[in-house]
Design a protein around this motif. Structure first.
Motif, PDB file in Angstrom:
ATOM      1  N   ASN A 138      17.391  75.960 130.874  1.00 27.57           N
ATOM      2  CA  ASN A 138      17.322  74.957 129.862  1.00 27.57           C
ATOM      3  C   ASN A 138      18.592  74.014 130.056  1.00 27.57           C
ATOM      4  O   ASN A 138      18.519  72.771 130.172  1.00 27.57           O
ATOM      5  CB  ASN A 138      17.629  75.527 128.518  1.00 27.57           C
ATOM      6  N   TYR A 139      19.648  74.644 130.273  1.00 20.88           N
ATOM      7  CA  TYR A 139      20.878  73.855 130.547  1.00 20.88           C
ATOM      8  C   TYR A 139      20.900  72.961 131.767  1.00 20.88           C
ATOM      9  O   TYR A 139      21.166  71.877 131.740  1.00 20.88           O
ATOM     10  CB  TYR A 139      22.083  74.851 130.584  1.00 20.88           C
ATOM     11  N   HIS A 140      20.408  73.725 132.801  1.00 18.37           N
ATOM     12  CA  HIS A 140      20.521  73.151 134.220  1.00 18.37           C
ATOM     13  C   HIS A 140      19.553  72.209 134.565  1.00 18.37           C
ATOM     14  O   HIS A 140      19.834  71.096 135.351  1.00 18.37           O
ATOM     15  CB  HIS A 140      20.787  74.190 135.201  1.00 18.37           C
ATOM     16  N   LEU A 141      18.397  72.185 134.016  1.00 17.74           N
ATOM     17  CA  LEU A 141      17.091  71.421 134.418  1.00 17.74           C
ATOM     18  C   LEU A 141      17.228  70.351 133.457  1.00 17.74           C
ATOM     19  O   LEU A 141      16.437  69.320 133.936  1.00 17.74           O
ATOM     20  CB  LEU A 141      15.911  72.137 134.349  1.00 17.74           C
ATOM     21  N   ARG A 142      17.797  70.332 132.390  1.00 24.30           N
ATOM     22  CA  ARG A 142      18.060  68.965 131.622  1.00 24.30           C
ATOM     23  C   ARG A 142      16.411  68.381 131.217  1.00 24.30           C
ATOM     24  O   ARG A 142      16.417  67.430 131.385  1.00 24.30           O
ATOM     25  CB  ARG A 142      18.835  68.266 132.107  1.00 24.30           C
ATOM     26  N   ALA A 143      15.672  69.276 130.860  1.00 21.17           N
ATOM     27  CA  ALA A 143      14.125  68.919 130.505  1.00 21.17           C
ATOM     28  C   ALA A 143      13.673  70.153 129.514  1.00 21.17           C
ATOM     29  O   ALA A 143      14.496  71.048 129.104  1.00 21.17           O
ATOM     30  CB  ALA A 143      13.293  69.145 131.783  1.00 21.17           C
ATOM     31  N   GLU A 144      12.615  69.277 128.992  1.00 20.33           N
ATOM     32  CA  GLU A 144      11.871  70.495 128.074  1.00 20.33           C
ATOM     33  C   GLU A 144      11.224  71.681 128.831  1.00 20.33           C
ATOM     34  O   GLU A 144      10.575  71.452 129.871  1.00 20.33           O
ATOM     35  CB  GLU A 144      10.619  69.698 127.657  1.00 20.33           C
ATOM     36  N   ILE A 145      11.781  72.775 128.360  1.00 16.11           N
ATOM     37  CA  ILE A 145      11.155  74.051 128.976  1.00 16.11           C
ATOM     38  C   ILE A 145      10.512  74.713 128.186  1.00 16.11           C
ATOM     39  O   ILE A 145      10.760  75.105 127.064  1.00 16.11           O
ATOM     40  CB  ILE A 145      12.272  74.948 129.531  1.00 16.11           C
ATOM     41  N   THR A 146       9.126  75.189 128.255  1.00 16.84           N
ATOM     42  CA  THR A 146       8.352  75.910 127.907  1.00 16.84           C
ATOM     43  C   THR A 146       7.819  77.226 128.604  1.00 16.84           C
ATOM     44  O   THR A 146       7.801  77.098 129.733  1.00 16.84           O
ATOM     45  CB  THR A 146       6.992  75.224 127.295  1.00 16.84           C
ATOM     46  N   THR A 147       7.686  78.364 128.137  1.00 14.07           N
ATOM     47  CA  THR A 147       7.118  79.477 128.705  1.00 14.07           C
ATOM     48  C   THR A 147       5.475  79.188 128.823  1.00 14.07           C
ATOM     49  O   THR A 147       4.955  78.791 127.971  1.00 14.07           O
ATOM     50  CB  THR A 147       7.405  80.760 128.033  1.00 14.07           C
ATOM     51  N   ALA A 148       4.958  79.559 130.022  1.00 15.74           N
ATOM     52  CA  ALA A 148       3.776  79.561 130.282  1.00 15.74           C
ATOM     53  C   ALA A 148       2.787  80.365 128.862  1.00 15.74           C
ATOM     54  O   ALA A 148       1.804  79.432 128.616  1.00 15.74           O
ATOM     55  CB  ALA A 148       3.246  80.272 131.425  1.00 15.74           C
ATOM     56  N   ASP A 149       3.417  81.346 128.486  1.00 12.43           N
ATOM     57  CA  ASP A 149       2.763  82.081 127.448  1.00 12.43           C
ATOM     58  C   ASP A 149       2.500  80.887 126.015  1.00 12.43           C
ATOM     59  O   ASP A 149       1.654  80.973 125.604  1.00 12.43           O
ATOM     60  CB  ASP A 149       3.306  83.129 126.823  1.00 12.43           C
ATOM     61  N   ALA A 150       3.723  80.244 125.886  1.00 14.63           N
ATOM     62  CA  ALA A 150       3.753  79.413 124.793  1.00 14.63           C
ATOM     63  C   ALA A 150       2.778  78.268 124.658  1.00 14.63           C
ATOM     64  O   ALA A 150       2.407  77.533 123.867  1.00 14.63           O
ATOM     65  CB  ALA A 150       5.161  78.920 124.659  1.00 14.63           C
ATOM     66  N   ILE A 151       2.168  77.834 125.913  1.00 15.95           N
ATOM     67  CA  ILE A 151       0.965  76.994 126.083  1.00 15.95           C
ATOM     68  C   ILE A 151      -0.126  77.453 126.383  1.00 15.95           C
ATOM     69  O   ILE A 151      -1.154  76.680 126.762  1.00 15.95           O
ATOM     70  CB  ILE A 151       1.446  75.607 126.991  1.00 15.95           C
ATOM     71  N   GLY A 152      -0.270  78.783 126.115  1.00 15.57           N
ATOM     72  CA  GLY A 152      -1.506  79.473 126.285  1.00 15.57           C
ATOM     73  C   GLY A 152      -1.948  79.752 127.837  1.00 15.57           C
ATOM     74  O   GLY A 152      -2.999  80.496 128.198  1.00 15.57           O
ATOM     75  N   TRP A 153      -0.981  79.636 128.718  1.00 10.12           N
ATOM     76  CA  TRP A 153      -1.156  80.116 129.785  1.00 10.12           C
ATOM     77  C   TRP A 153      -0.829  81.426 130.178  1.00 10.12           C
ATOM     78  O   TRP A 153       0.107  81.808 128.984  1.00 10.12           O
ATOM     79  CB  TRP A 153      -0.632  79.395 131.277  1.00 10.12           C
ATOM     80  N   SER A 154      -0.620  82.406 131.150  1.00  9.56           N
ATOM     81  CA  SER A 154      -0.193  83.739 130.997  1.00  9.56           C
ATOM     82  C   SER A 154       0.954  83.738 132.198  1.00  9.56           C
ATOM     83  O   SER A 154       0.790  83.510 133.326  1.00  9.56           O
ATOM     84  CB  SER A 154      -1.298  84.635 131.454  1.00  9.56           C
ATOM     85  N   SER A 155       1.827  84.095 131.651  1.00 10.48           N
ATOM     86  CA  SER A 155       3.178  84.223 132.349  1.00 10.48           C
ATOM     87  C   SER A 155       3.031  85.478 133.308  1.00 10.48           C
ATOM     88  O   SER A 155       3.361  85.217 134.389  1.00 10.48           O
ATOM     89  CB  SER A 155       4.423  84.573 131.503  1.00 10.48           C
ATOM     90  N   ALA A 156       2.363  86.322 132.881  1.00  9.20           N
ATOM     91  CA  ALA A 156       2.355  87.514 133.759  1.00  9.20           C
ATOM     92  C   ALA A 156       1.124  87.517 134.609  1.00  9.20           C
ATOM     93  O   ALA A 156       1.289  88.127 135.782  1.00  9.20           O
ATOM     94  CB  ALA A 156       2.132  88.783 132.669  1.00  9.20           C
ATOM     95  N   TYR A 157       0.047  86.863 134.302  1.00 12.48           N
ATOM     96  CA  TYR A 157      -1.169  86.998 134.940  1.00 12.48           C
ATOM     97  C   TYR A 157      -1.521  85.454 135.945  1.00 12.48           C
ATOM     98  O   TYR A 157      -2.544  85.475 136.514  1.00 12.48           O
ATOM     99  CB  TYR A 157      -2.194  87.375 134.100  1.00 12.48           C
TER     100      TYR A 157
END
Ligand SMILES: Nc1ncnc2c1ncn2[C@@H]1O[C@H](COP(=O)(O)OP(=O)(O)OP(=O)(O)O)[C@@H](O)[C@H]1O
Ligand SMILES: CC(=O)N[C@H]1[C@@H]2OC[C@@H](O2)[C@@H](O)[C@@H]1O[C@H](C)C(=O)O
Length: 377
Positions: free
Chosen positions: A319-338
């Motif tokens: 979050n700090y270094h990319l200076r952009a909005e960061i969302t996890t895949a899970d938070a938008i309905g994609w699967s982080s794990a799969y």
């Protein structure tokens, strides 16, 4: 084009287990459904078969033995044993998955089988994923596409990353528009950058979780730094971090890819457990940030997937270094794990249809080409 039901199988560089995912795709468009919080998500269930400590030890030993490989067909030391095990573990994973979801083998059109990478030296035209596609197809009674990196490597590409074309299809299905980045943090981390015209570039950014995992194993006998809590208690060693980031890999222009064992956690050897974890976690985050040096358009939004998305301290640093909005895949309905397993299902269908799976801007291959070897039961 008719939709196919495809299963993707991924055993990643973290050596933790087999990810299984079923999706519906024609190789171009992925079927999505409206899921939680109204987000569009890929249609289809997922499954997992973890490796026991002994099984992980076998894979680690095979990775060591693979260092003496010269030709792609070489299988020195414990590699034959590891290859038979990987095939069996994947067969068990699919059998359990089908049973859990009441599916018959005849309902599955194809399996995309990544296998287990034991060595990746693209500059020597060598990348080996162990696993026997023909044996898997025969045991399961389902066509299997494997060896998905080989054609790209043979044609002068890096043979990795392969997931970007799936990232693009999924982003399209979900209605996203660029410029944005998709970051997968597995053992190694890789990024796909999609610009506002839909163009993609992709490359490995550097280490992902592998060094952090090894550090925790050596110091605490733990598999991982849960939530990044150990790192959060430490302070990064700034001079060491600055030195780590002088590695020529970070300056090299993409496409580029990395072997899991290119960097070592032993570089942090003199530090306390907490400071070492903090330094290696910051190394991963700062290496990802170096991706911005190579971005044609700076992403305003990043979607973070892979096991590293569950490391809160790492996500905080990103979050700090990319200076952009960061969302996890899970938070938008994609699967982080799969996400990767889903990608290999999609790639298998593209392979069946002769569609390209790698591109000059994703692996450096001269021209877009298909890949994968089909085994029929
Ligand atoms: N709760 C957690 N806290 C911190 N780290 C976690 C957590 N859960 C998973 N991880 C990290 O994620 C890793 C597994 O990630 P993932 O399954 O994406 O890797 P992979 O598929 O093996 O990798 P690759 O993308 O390299 O093929 C674990 O080894 C661990 O380091
Ligand atoms: C050689 C190999 O197995 N590389 C993996 C690894 O894990 C993450 C990163 O390094 C990526 O380049 C790749 O996997 C994903 C699935 C890919 O090819 O896109």
């Amino acid at each position: 084009m008719t939709m196919m039901r495809a299963i993707g199988l991924m055993s990643g560089t973290s050596l933790d287990g087999v990810d299984v995912a079923l999706i519906e795709t024609d190789g171009e468009t992925v079927s999505v459904v409206r899921g939680h919080n109204n987000f569009l998500e890929p249609l289809g269930p997922t499954g997992y078969r973890g490796y026991s400590d002994d099984e992980k030890a076998l894979l680690r030993a095979a990775t060591k033995d693979a260092e003496s490989v010269i030709a792609p067909g070489d299988r020195p030391g414990r590699l034959p044993e590891a290859e038979a095990f990987v095939t069996r573990a994947h067969a068990e994973a699919v059998e359990q998955f089908l049973a859990d979801h009441g599916l018959a083998a005849s309902e599955i059109d194809v399996i995309g089988f990544h296998g287990q990478t034991v060595i990746h030296r693209p500059d020597h035209r060598l990348s080996i994923q162990v696993g026997d596609g023909q044996a898997l197809a025969s045991r399961l009674g389902i066509p299997v596409v494997s060896d998905l990196r080989r054609a790209d490597i043979d044609a002068g590409g890096q043979g990795a990353p392969l997931v970007p074309i799936f990232h693009k299809a999924l982003a399209q299905a979900s209605g996203f528009e660029g410029p944005f980045g998709i970051l997968n943090i597995g053992g190694v981390a890789n990024a796909t950058l999609i610009d506002s015209k839909g163009g993609i570039i992709a490359f490995d950014t550097g280490p992902g979780n592998a060094l952090i995992d090894e550090w925790m194993q050596e110091r605490e006998n733990k598999n991982l730094d849960d939530g990044g809590r150990t790192a959060a208690r430490g302070r990064p060693d700034e001079p060491l971090l600055a030195w780590l980031l002088t590695h020529p890999f970070f300056v090299r222009r993409p496409p580029k890819s990395l072997d899991r064992n290119w960097f070592s956690h032993k570089l942090a050897g003199q530090l306390s457990t907490e400071d070492g974890a903090a330094t290696l976690t910051a190394f991963t985050a700062r290496a990802v940030a170096r991706a911005l040096d190579h971005a044609p358009e700076i992403p305003t939004r990043w979607i973070v997937a892979g096991g590293g998305a569950r490391n809160g301290e790492l996500v905080r640093l990103l979050n700090y270094h990319l200076r952009a909005e960061i969302t996890t895949a899970d938070a938008i309905g994609w699967s982080s794990a799969y996400l990767e397993a889903q990608a290999f299902a999609h790639l298998a269908v593209r392979s069946l249809r002769g569609l390209p799976i790698t591109f000059p801007s994703t692996t450096g291959v001269r021209e877009a080409i298909t890949g994968g070897v089909l085994a029929r039961p």
